[in-house]
Design an enzyme around this catalytic site. Structure first.
Site: not given
Ligand code: AMP
Length: 547
Positions: A186, A331, A444, A449
């Site tokens: 990650t 994940e 906040k 929010w």
């Molecule tokens: P990663 O594991 O690096 O792919 O990041 C995942 C995170 O990216 C998610 O938990 C979200 O916070 C963000 N994310 C992924 N897709 C979207 C989306 N379409 N809109 C908003 N946030 C997103």
């Protein structure tokens, strides 16, 4: 009583066997680091992935040994996807945009045995190789005659020379479908990165689901361009779903600028493309500046961060391309939700349809989701109640590699484990998820929010704004107030007051940012997302006006 059907494990090798037998002629086209366009087929990828498997056997690599890649999207990377996992080893795709120290840390943590890299990453490999203590074989993904004479990397061999001695006869082994197949760390904005360790079973189930009509809707009639990198969550599973459906694959290599991506879409008659908003922003900018139109592109999946409505409208209305907004995470292999309309939406106005497409979409079969309040109590799906988003399903992690970070799951009353995504969301009565924020990015203000995503979406809808990021700044009365950092489009003028006036009527008055900070660039992380932690650091001496 058990069912009486054949007990055949779900293995990644079955995908490449199927693609070879049934869609062997379908093309795999790659723009390479060398700059040329390379043409291959599923048949050839299958044959060469068996040669990779033979080469790995010859290196005395054991079952579950980790083979790392530092590579762009391309045919050799695809051969490794199948050769490594198919032969029972674990493909570890490393994100080359990470800091070199982080790359060395990750390679050591994963105990990688082999590293295969594109030549554009040679300087990076030269910087880290001495620190990578477990890697015993370094392979440059190039022809033998392209191998640099004095790379400084011990016993460096070219990929082509490495597989050349081996034939393509290889019987893919059969083993437990729960065996590890690939891994991805990650992004780790805080602390050390943690790895999601995918299995053959999770990868196959995800590949089936991703190809479904209400998901990516892939078929043997598609020409598919994954701009999303193969080093980030397996390019959203597209290399597997494309094999399952027999789709043509088009790989952009390192050329991710708007012009190159557009040209590839046109020349390879791409019908389906997938990527993060920043990539599409560049391409749409190039198309607008040069008055270009698509001739074949029909659908695009946009995810990884929130897709601004302005982008959805540009694709849909100016170019007739359907936008499928998707949400997921490393994940989750990564797909969780994808936004397609239901029958009842088809008679609605364009505006109403866009309002739905802005949401991150409906859960894909296999993914169960819920939103909860601070006490862990389920919240209603009413489109208004906003809470922490939890998920479970066969392609969601149950723990991280080597147990890092302990047990991440939150048990419910039946003792079933839910993975806390760290996202805050609403779900409406039709089951459409809308991400309001990362839990740590929510602002906040006075006990209420404010969604930083909403504030950013309005800013990027302004014609002079290229990029926007909203963060909360400490305020003595309201706790936090939002400000928006903005990068202007080249040659455009925009004042603070003009942008703030643009918010009027688009959001509640108290949600309008208190200030605008103009920047030359907004920090972007290794996966193309805005790095709010870095931005907050950058603006740590910033003071709100009048405070
Ligand atoms: P990663 O594991 O690096 O792919 O990041 C995942 C995170 O990216 C998610 O938990 C979200 O916070 C963000 N994310 C992924 N897709 C979207 C989306 N379409 N809109 C908003 N946030 C997103």
């Amino acid at each position: 009583m058990l069912g009486l059907m054949q007990d055949q494990p779900l293995l990644i090798s079955s995908l490449i066997e199927f693609a070879e037998r049934h869609n062997g002629d379908a093309e795999i086209v790659s723009r390479r680091v060398e700059g040329d366009i390379h043409r291959s087929t599923w048949r050839e990828i299958a044959s060469r992935s068996r040669r990779v498997a033979n080469a790995l056997d010859n290196e005395q690599l054991l079952f579950s040994d980790r083979i790392a890649t530092l590579a762009w999207n391309g045919h050799r990377h695809l051969e490794l996807y199948y050769g490594v996992s198919g032969s029972g080893r674990v493909l570890h795709t490393i994100n080359p945009r990470l800091h070199p120290d982080q790359i060395a840390w990750i390679a050591n943590h994963a105990e990688d045995q082999v590293l295969c890299f594109d030549l554009s990453f040679l300087p990076l490999v030269q910087a880290v190789h001495a620190k990578c203590t477990t890697i015993r074989k370094w392979i440059a993904l190039c022809d033998a005659d392209k191998l640099p004479a004095d790379s400084g990397i011990p016993n460096l061999v070219s990929y082509e020379a490495w597989i050349a001695p081996y034939g393509d006869t290889y019987a893919w082994p059969s083993f437990d479908e729960n065996s590890a197949s690939s891994m991805c760390y990650t992004s780790g904005t805080t602390g050390n990165p943690k790895a999601a360790l995918y299995s053959h079973r999770s990868t196959l189930l995800h590949a089936y689901a991703a190809a479904l009509p209400d998901v990516m809707n892939l078929s043997a009639r598609d020409s598919v361009l994954p701009v999303v990198p193969m080093f980030h969550v397996n390019a959203w599973g597209i290399p597997y779903s494309a094999a399952l459906t027999g789709a043509k694959l088009v790989f952009p290599g390192p050329a991710l600028d708007g012009k190159s991506v557009f040209e590839l879409i046109e020349s390879e008659r791409v019908t389906f493309a997938a990527g993060v908003p920043t990539v599409w922003q560049m391409m749409l900018g190039h198309m607008q500046a040069n008055e270009l139109k698509f001739s074949t592109l029909k659908r695009t999946v946009i995810g990884g961060s929130a897709c601004p409505p302005a982008m959805i409208n540009a694709f849909q209305q100016q170019h007739g391309v359907e936008v499928l907004h998707a949400w997921g995470m490393t994940e989750m292999s990564p797909l969780g939700t994808l936004c397609t309309l239901k029958n009842k939406h088809l008679t609605q106005s364009q505006e109403q349809q866009t309002a739905i497409r802005m949401k991150q979409g409906r859960a894909i079969f296999g993914v169960d989701m819920k939103i909860v309040d601070a006490n862990g109590t389920d919240l209603p799906w009413d489109g208004k109640s906003s809470g922490d988003l939890l998920v479970k399903g066969p392609w969601v992690v149950k723990e991280y590699f080597k147990g890092e970070g302990g047990d991440p799951l939150v048990p419910d009353e039946q003792g079933r484990g839910w993975f806390p995504t760290g996202d805050v969301a609403t779900v409406d009565a039709d089951g459409y998820l809308q991400i309001t924020d990362r839990s740590k990015d929510v602002i906040k203000s006075g006990g209420e929010w404010i969604s930083s995503i909403d504030i950013e979406n309005i800013a990027v809808a302004h014609p002079a704004v290229a990029m926007a990021a909203c963060i909360g700044v400490a305020h003595p009365k309201w706790d936090e107030r939002p400000i928006v950092a903005v990068v202007k489009k080249p040659g455009c003028e925009l004042s603070r007051d003009e942008l703030l006036a643009f918010y009027a009527g688009k959001t509640a008055k108290w949600q309008i940012p208190d200030d605008v900070v103009f920047l030359d660039a907004i920090p972007i992380g290794a996966t193309g997302k805005i790095l709010k932690t870095r931005l907050r650091e950058q603006l740590r001496d910033y003071k709100l006006p009048g405070v």
